[in-house]
Design a protein around this motif. Structure first.
Motif, PDB file in Angstrom:
ATOM      1  N   GLN A   1       5.741  -1.850  28.261  1.00  0.00           N
ATOM      2  CA  GLN A   1       5.204  -0.520  27.983  1.00  0.00           C
ATOM      3  C   GLN A   1       4.252  -0.571  26.794  1.00  0.00           C
ATOM      4  N   GLU A   2       4.610  -1.354  25.763  1.00  0.00           N
ATOM      5  CA  GLU A   2       3.723  -1.597  24.635  1.00  0.00           C
ATOM      6  C   GLU A   2       2.993  -2.899  24.914  1.00  0.00           C
ATOM      7  N   PHE A   3       1.679  -2.833  25.018  1.00  0.00           N
ATOM      8  CA  PHE A   3       0.900  -4.002  25.389  1.00  0.00           C
ATOM      9  C   PHE A   3       1.136  -5.158  24.414  1.00  0.00           C
ATOM     10  N   SER A   4       1.119  -6.390  24.959  1.00  0.00           N
ATOM     11  CA  SER A   4       1.314  -7.589  24.142  1.00  0.00           C
ATOM     12  C   SER A   4       0.016  -8.371  23.994  1.00  0.00           C
ATOM     13  N   LEU A   5      -1.108  -7.701  24.199  1.00  0.00           N
ATOM     14  CA  LEU A   5      -2.412  -8.357  24.127  1.00  0.00           C
ATOM     15  C   LEU A   5      -2.903  -8.450  22.686  1.00  0.00           C
ATOM     16  N   ILE A   6      -3.715  -9.482  22.415  1.00  0.00           N
ATOM     17  CA  ILE A   6      -4.339  -9.640  21.102  1.00  0.00           C
ATOM     18  C   ILE A   6      -5.669  -8.894  21.134  1.00  0.00           C
ATOM     19  N   PRO A   7      -5.824  -7.825  20.358  1.00  0.00           N
ATOM     20  CA  PRO A   7      -7.001  -6.955  20.503  1.00  0.00           C
ATOM     21  C   PRO A   7      -8.333  -7.632  20.204  1.00  0.00           C
ATOM     22  N   TYR A   8      -8.334  -8.697  19.377  1.00  0.00           N
ATOM     23  CA  TYR A   8      -9.593  -9.323  18.985  1.00  0.00           C
ATOM     24  C   TYR A   8     -10.025 -10.447  19.935  1.00  0.00           C
TER      25      TYR A   8
ATOM     26  N   SER B   1     -14.025  -8.005  23.618  1.00  0.00           N
ATOM     27  CA  SER B   1     -12.648  -8.045  23.123  1.00  0.00           C
ATOM     28  C   SER B   1     -11.814  -6.976  23.811  1.00  0.00           C
ATOM     29  N   ILE B   2     -10.519  -7.197  23.841  1.00  0.00           N
ATOM     30  CA  ILE B   2      -9.585  -6.281  24.494  1.00  0.00           C
ATOM     31  C   ILE B   2      -9.705  -4.869  23.921  1.00  0.00           C
ATOM     32  N   ARG B   3      -9.948  -4.759  22.623  1.00  0.00           N
ATOM     33  CA  ARG B   3      -9.998  -3.438  21.989  1.00  0.00           C
ATOM     34  C   ARG B   3     -11.167  -2.601  22.501  1.00  0.00           C
TER      35      ARG B   3
END
Length: 508
Positions: free
Chosen positions: A88-95, A140-142
């Motif tokens: 539910q809380e993403f585990s991705l690295i935003p950068y 980037s993911i963000r």
């Protein structure tokens, strides 16, 4: 075991100090099946999934995947066995970009040890093509939308060759159109033979996309049913299915002429969001019910000015109130007891006296601006007695108190500040049954003395047993205002999950 069964959990039991989180749980999932896992908050869903993912080890029971019994020492063991989870809380690295996230920790390298970036990019592109989504692999993911981040999470799991995919509240942050796209992807994965465990509080989603449903309640297995053989009412009964505890004090008969102390004529959290209206009467407990993320706490925070609101029209005892921040609210007599008492409601390294006095040192000042210690101690002793704080002395460090006594110290702080409107956010979370009963009795004693309370709670028995009226939230909107005999667990859960329409939103 049926040859088509990809996963079998049998007799899963897990305990933590002082609590039995799971007791003899069973779950079977077939290849290419979308299987819903339902239950109230605290039913044991997350604990069970953490066991399946190797995060927790079961005390008892077996995990069988494709006919082979497994025991996972960690998350990586579960991944190697074909289990993937979209948290539910993403585990991705935003950068990092999507490719870098998907292959983080398992980067492809050539014989010289150099990264094979092009090969990883081709693999990622193929997975997203399989999902039917367009993802910019260079940013980037963000910089991606929430929905695109969700699809990257799913792509990451599939890149690990997941044959069992756990989707934990995947639509919680998606728009209806994005959720429909996700469901289309799930149906495509189903055709490809991927088995999915789908966790959602929104029952209409279960009926739209799932094949079977397993229900947990209070850490125990309730049953499994085909979607085609059930309906919302039956599922609600399976999820709730318990008698209301008898530890609640009797509800008083409220005065017909009780004045309105807090009137929210319009509250819109976001520009395109729903506009809610409600009122709080003197001497009543108004419940805010709903599932996690339904907007209960956000509404309360906006009322007291802790969060911004797009539109806000609030009156206190008939007078327009500009509550720009919690300090304004306190001056107007409104106090909020936060859900996390240890991090937001108390300074646990301080004494009881210091915690009770900290918001209101002004009342103890002498003409020379010194603190009148005797006055402070008398007032602290009096208010500790009123709320029933049990401690050796007022100088006892709050960190050493039980959860119930810590909560009473928070209540004492606001009463010491002469508030008469109190907002309790999850008032009995993390405290034992006996202390819960004391908190309930204290709340009723407060309303008998003219205080008015808004109670936000995820516990249905608490909502039903304590509240005079209940505002049921779903997706930021008050779906219904229940009163009297209409307040029951089935009605609350039905409005909170199925979004039954027809109730007025002009709530007074």
């Amino acid at each position: 075991m049926d040859t088509n069964t990809v996963l079998q959990l049998a007799h899963i039991t897990k305990g933590f100090p002082g609590v039995k989180a799971l007791q003899d749980i069973h779950l079977e999932i077939a290849r290419g099946e979308i299987h819903a896992l339902l239950g109230e908050n605290g039913a044991g869903k997350s604990t069970l999934m953490k066991i399946l993912c190797g995060i927790y080890a079961p005390d008892e029971g077996t995990i069988v995947i494709d006919g082979e019994q497994r025991r996972f020492a960690n998350y990586h063991d579960a991944v190697a066995a074909g289990v993937g989870i979209v948290f539910q809380e993403f585990s991705l690295i935003p950068y990092l970009n999507a490719v870098e996230n998907m292959f983080l920790g398992r980067e492809r390298r050539n014989r010289l040890g150099l990264l094979e970036r092009a090969a990883m990019r081709r693999s990622a592109a193929a997975i997203f093509a399989r999902l039917g989504v367009a993802i910019d692999l260079t940013v980037s993911i963000r910089e991606l939308s929430v929905a695109q981040q969700q699809f990257v999470e799913i792509g990451k799991a599939l890149s690990l060759d997941a044959r069992i995919l756990i989707l934990d509240e995947p639509t919680a942050t998606l728009t209806p159109a994005e959720a429909e796209h996700l469901f289309a992807i799930m149906r495509e994965l189903k055709q490809q033979g991927v088995a999915m465990i789908f966790i959602s509080h929104h029952l209409e989603e279960i009926f739209e996309v799932c094949d079977r449903i397993t229900v947990l309640r209070d850490g125990q297995y309730v049953g499994t049913t085909d979607v085609a053989d059930t309906d919302v009412g039956h599922l609600v009964e399976m999820m709730v299915g318990r008698r209301i505890e008898s530890s609640f004090p009797p509800k008083p008969v409220l005065r017909a002429d009780a004045p309105t102390v807090l009137e929210v004529n319009a509250l819109q959290l976001h520009k395109d969001g729903p506009v809610n209206r409600f009122a709080l009467r003197e001497g009543e407990i108004l419940g805010f019910a709903g599932l996690v993320g339904s907007g209960r706490t956000e509404t309360a925070l906006a009322v007291i000015g802790a969060d911004r609101a797009h539109v806000k029209d609030v009156r206190i005892r008939g007078v327009a109130a500009k509550l720009s921040d919690p300090a304004d609210a306190l001056r107007a007599g409104v106090g909020m007891l936060p859900e996390s008492r240890k991090t937001e409601g108390l300074i646990v390294d301080f004494s009881i006296k210091q915690n009770i006095s900290i918001n209101n040192f002004g009342k103890y000042r002498t003409a020379r601006f010194f603190i009148d210690g005797r006055h402070e101690m008398r007032a602290t002793a009096d208010i500790m007695k009123r709320v029933g704080v049990k401690a050796p002395t007022m100088h006892t460090q709050v960190a050493t108190l039980s959860g119930g006594n810590q909560q009473k110290v928070v209540i004492a702080r606001w009463l010491n500040h002469h508030t008469n409107i109190l907002i309790f956010d999850e008032p009995t979370r993390g405290i034992d049954v006996g202390a819960k009963a004391e908190i309930y009795l204290l709340m009723r004693e407060l309303t008998a003395r003219g205080y008015s309370i808004i109670m936000i709670s995820s516990e249905l028995p608490e909502i039903v047993g304590m509240c005079d009226r209940v505002a049921v939230f779903r997706q930021g909107r008050i779906e219904a205002m229940l009163e009297g005999d209409a307040i029951d667990s089935n009605a609350v859960m039905t409005y909170a999950t199925a979004g039954t329409r027809g109730a007025t939103h002009e709530h007074a």
